[in-house]
Design an enzyme around this catalytic site. Structure first.
Site, mmCIF file in Angstrom:
data_model
loop_
_atom_site.group_PDB
_atom_site.id
_atom_site.type_symbol
_atom_site.label_atom_id
_atom_site.label_comp_id
_atom_site.label_asym_id
_atom_site.label_seq_id
_atom_site.Cartn_x
_atom_site.Cartn_y
_atom_site.Cartn_z
ATOM 1 C CG ASP A 1 32.649 44.958 38.096
ATOM 2 O OD1 ASP A 1 31.837 45.333 37.231
ATOM 3 O OD2 ASP A 1 33.675 44.315 37.830
ATOM 4 C CG ASP B 1 35.471 45.012 31.121
ATOM 5 O OD1 ASP B 1 35.994 45.730 31.988
ATOM 6 O OD2 ASP B 1 34.734 44.049 31.395
HETATM 7 C C1 DGJ Z 1 34.551 43.538 34.975
HETATM 8 C C2 DGJ Z 1 35.341 44.799 35.074
HETATM 9 O O1 DGJ Z 1 34.983 45.681 34.071
HETATM 10 C C3 DGJ Z 1 36.832 44.478 35.021
HETATM 11 O O2 DGJ Z 1 37.570 45.638 35.029
HETATM 12 C C4 DGJ Z 1 37.153 43.617 36.198
HETATM 13 O O3 DGJ Z 1 36.941 44.314 37.372
HETATM 14 C C5 DGJ Z 1 36.296 42.352 36.153
HETATM 15 N N1 DGJ Z 1 34.893 42.675 36.057
HETATM 16 C C6 DGJ Z 1 36.515 41.513 37.374
HETATM 17 O O4 DGJ Z 1 35.653 40.458 37.447
#
Ligand code: DGJ
Length: 734
Positions: free
Chosen positions: A484, A554
């Site tokens: 991430d 997201d």
């Molecule tokens: C952003 C990601 O897109 C989410 O799926 C998750 O992993 C969060 N970060 C966690 O901080």
């Protein structure tokens, strides 16, 4: 395979790249100026009748050293424009010499034609598996006065309507030079009437890659990222199209940049309606010091030509990116159905809670559990611990190994979340190495989500992270990693660089990230990697070289996801797009949708779940178990079949797309309608990509259809009742 060739017609001084799918023509004009003649549908023989005409135009001065008034760089379509020789359009490069001058005039110097494709060291790229797959032309230009050389690198691929382009600058002067701008490719199109519109993919966090189509008007239009990453705000892809190009007909040129940092796509429509297209590392906050004897290689651009609309362009990207950009054992393997605990628990979990989710998941047939953010340091919220990649013992009483072992005992694979490029002020790493945080010393840096970037351009910084990650990989059984990155770059300053090198910081950061990814993916080949940047902030072809799939957004709202997945498919294969069923009402939009709708939409990607299974009713759990089984049946078709867009959610109230197996014996149709009304019309859809000779059967209802009729007269949508309805129809040849 059709013949792939690069021919140099000596007399006419024309290079012809041709593979039976596309042709590309370049001419060396008088005095060695290199002009662009053509890119498009393939043809065999060229008689030199398309040499660019000349005309004396007011205020368009002469080619330096030539007094012919009708010969001007100001309007001549070129392969690499020089800055400062009366071409007033956007320049492909700005290179400053010690004298302070940035005047250059690049002319033809030399060429070579090679089998295969030279490797671009340290960069993601299209690769070949044998030299028969491609031919490369390296066309070298040299400044008129200075020993500065520019290699224009063109590779044409057998049986693909594809050419990749990149640029290499070599400094053979005695002094250093500063590259302030360098395009990976320039393409000047003489007749802008053919490409009068451009498609791009702008967006925002939780709203990535929204299809935008607009007319190309006079002046300069730029699509770019200045955020240090590909960005949610503007993806690194555009397509040039004609106003009547649609999914099935009309010309399209796709331009996909193999890079995950600051990018820039510039289009200029000039005084006589010609187009110049430049793609490369964004010159915003960029410069590169090239010492005597050094060279600078740009990332590459993948150009795809289609004469039959956007679906054909996308199909070529899907195949190429799956087959010759993605690497490793997972690139063509079926991807596991996962459950991720993020939207189920956020930071609030314990070993016990995780085990309950895993128990439920195992009962429902889910194949992998992914432990998301919050398992390390003392991370109870997003204020701390980034950089400390060791288990949070108070939360995970059984330790990370205990969780992994439990998950494996239950028959699932185990995945883990990391955010390797980051540091929290509240972390041991910061306590020990405050200077690893990217900032100008003495100047307080900008926080975002309470976190900061590590200076990944520094070897010791990368090693500090790499050592910790390797320790986990070596002690815990990990099958999958989610990589991430949750902020944009700021404070781009590196303490190991000299004042004149500071413009290199952002690019060096990315080269460092690529190197770390290369090392880890090479040494842990069994691990399946998923990219993520707050969803799809780094959904690009560069990352795909290291990781075969990415978290698309997201935003898990099924309705908004239809738009996001639809437009993402323009440039990226379905096997790279992960899609999860989450809770209803949805956490990002508050919208309620049925489990069926959420399942159908997510099943059009690499499928998974992201919700608290414990909160579900027995009926919902049963439905999930059925969804898992259904997806297992259609998984190869979805992940590796040909994807065809039929109806755009950007143009109306209905959506349709389909998947067709390579042998056309199987197909899956997805239908969606957004809003209803009391007197709803009967929507219809015509299918595509089927074999018209075949008879197909609906796997569920056993209804029979002729391939021919489905593609010619089509079928009705189901008579949906209510908002946000979807249906999947699985067809098999009988
Ligand atoms: C952003 C990601 O897109 C989410 O799926 C998750 O992993 C969060 N970060 C966690 O901080």
């Amino acid at each position: 395979m059709s013949k792939t060739n690069v021919i140099f017609h000596q007399e006419e001084k024309v290079f012809h790249l041709n593979n039976g799918k596309v042709s590309y023509l370049i001419q060396i004009e008088e005095d060695g100026v290199v002009s662009h003649l053509y890119f498009g549908k393939s043809f065999e023989s060229y008689s030199n009748h398309k040499k660019y005409p000349r005309r004396d135009r007011g205020f368009s001065g002469n080619v330096p050293g030539n007094s012919e008034r009708a010969y001007s760089k100001d309007t001549l379509p070129q392969e690499f424009s020089s800055h400062g020789s009366m071409d007033y359009r956007i320049p492909s490069s700005i290179i400053r010499r010690e004298s302070g001058s940035n005047l250059h005039d690049f002319r033809y110097f030399d060429y070579r034609i090679e089998d295969g494709k030279p490797e671009l060291k340290g960069l993601p790229q299209v690769y070949t598996e044998s030299d028969e797959e491609a031919k490369t032309l390296v066309l070298t230009l040299k400044d008129r006065d200075q020993e500065i050389y520019v290699d224009l690198i063109y590779t044409i691929y057998s049986d693909r309507p594809t050419i990749t382009r990149s640029t290499k600058v070599r400094n053979l002067t005695a002094n250093s030079i500063s590259i302030e701008k360098i395009a990976s490719m320039q393409m000047d199109l003489t007749n802008s009437g053919i490409y009068d519109e451009v498609i791009s993919l702008p967006g925002a966090h939780v709203q990535e890659r929204q299809l935008q189509r607009e007319k190309i008007n006079a002046g300069i239009k730029t699509f770019e990222s200045r955020r240090g990453t590909t960005s949610h705000q503007m993806n690194s892809f555009i397509a040039l199209v004609k106003h009547d190009t649609n999914e099935f007909s009309g010309p399209a040129i796709g331009l996909n940049f193999v890079y995950s940092g600051n990018h820039s796509f510039e289009i200029e429509k000039d005084q006589i309606d010609q187009l110049r297209v430049l793609i490369g590392i964004n010159d915003y906050n960029f410069s590169w010091q090239l010492n005597s004897g050094e060279s600078f290689q740009t990332p590459e651009v993948i150009m795809v030509y289609s004469d039959s609309g956007l679906n054909q362009m996308s199909n070529n990207y899907h195949h190429l990116l799956r087959e010759r950009v993605a690497r490793g054992i997972h690139k063509d393997r079926q991807r596991p159905i996962l459950i991720n605990n993020w939207e189920a628990t956020y930071f609030d979990f314990t070993s016990e809670k995780i085990k309950k989710i895993v128990d439920e998941a195992a009962n429902l047939g889910i194949e992998m559990f992914v432990l998301d953010d919050g398992w390390f340091g003392h991370r109870d919220n997003d204020n701390s611990s980034l950089g400390d990649w060791s288990e949070y013992k108070e939360k995970l009483s059984d330790g990370l190994k205990g969780v992994s072992d439990y998950v494996h005992q239950k028959g699932l694979k185990f995945g883990l979340w990391f955010e390797p490029e980051m540091i929290s002020i509240d972390s041991k790493l910061y306590e020990q190495h405050p200077d690893y945080l990217m900032q100008e010393p003495g100047r307080s840096p900008s926080a975002s989500r309470d976190q900061h970037l590590l200076d990944m351009g520094r070897k010791e910084v990368r090693e500090a992270v790499e050592t910790q990650i390797r320790k986990i990989f070596d002690t815990v059984n990990i099958d999958y990693v989610k990589w991430d990155m949750n902020r944009s770059m700021s404070d781009a300053y590196s303490i190991i660089l000299n004042a004149q090198n500071q413009g290199e910081t952002a690019h060096r950061y990315l080269l460092g990230v690529y190197e770390l990814l290369e090392n880890l993916t090479r040494d842990y080949p069994e691990i399946l990697w998923e990219g993520c940047s707050g969803g799809g902030g780094r959904f690009d072809t560069g990352f795909l070289y290291y990781i075969p799939q990415s978290w698309t957004s997201d935003n898990t709202d099924a309705v908004e996801r239809m738009n996001i997945q639809y437009s993402t498919s323009l440039a990226y294969p379905i096997s790279s797009m992960t899609a999860h069923v989450s809770a209803s009402p949805n956490h990002q939009t508050g919208r309620s949708t049925s489990l069926k709708t959420r399942g159908d939409v997510a099943m059009s990607g690499v499928f998974g779940y992201e919700l608290d299974l414990e909160q579900l009713s027995a009926a919902e759990k049963e439905e999930i178990a059925e969804q898992v089984q259904s997806y297992q049946k259609i998984r190869p078709l979805v992940q590796y079949g040909d994807f065809i867009r039929l109806k755009s959610p950007y143009e109306g109230n209905t959506v349709a797309w389909m998947f067709v197996s390579q042998d056309q014996k199987e197909a899956l149709l997805f239908l969606g309608r957004i809003l209803t009304n009391a007197q709803a019309v009967f929507n219809e859809v015509k299918l595509a990509g089927l074999n018209k000779e075949f008879v197909y059967e609906d796997v569920e209802t056993k209804e029979k259809y002729y391939g021919d009729e489905l593609m010619t007269i089509g079928m009705y949508y189901p008579d949906f009742y209510g908002d946000y309805q979807t249906q999947m129809i699985h067809l098999r040849k009988i």
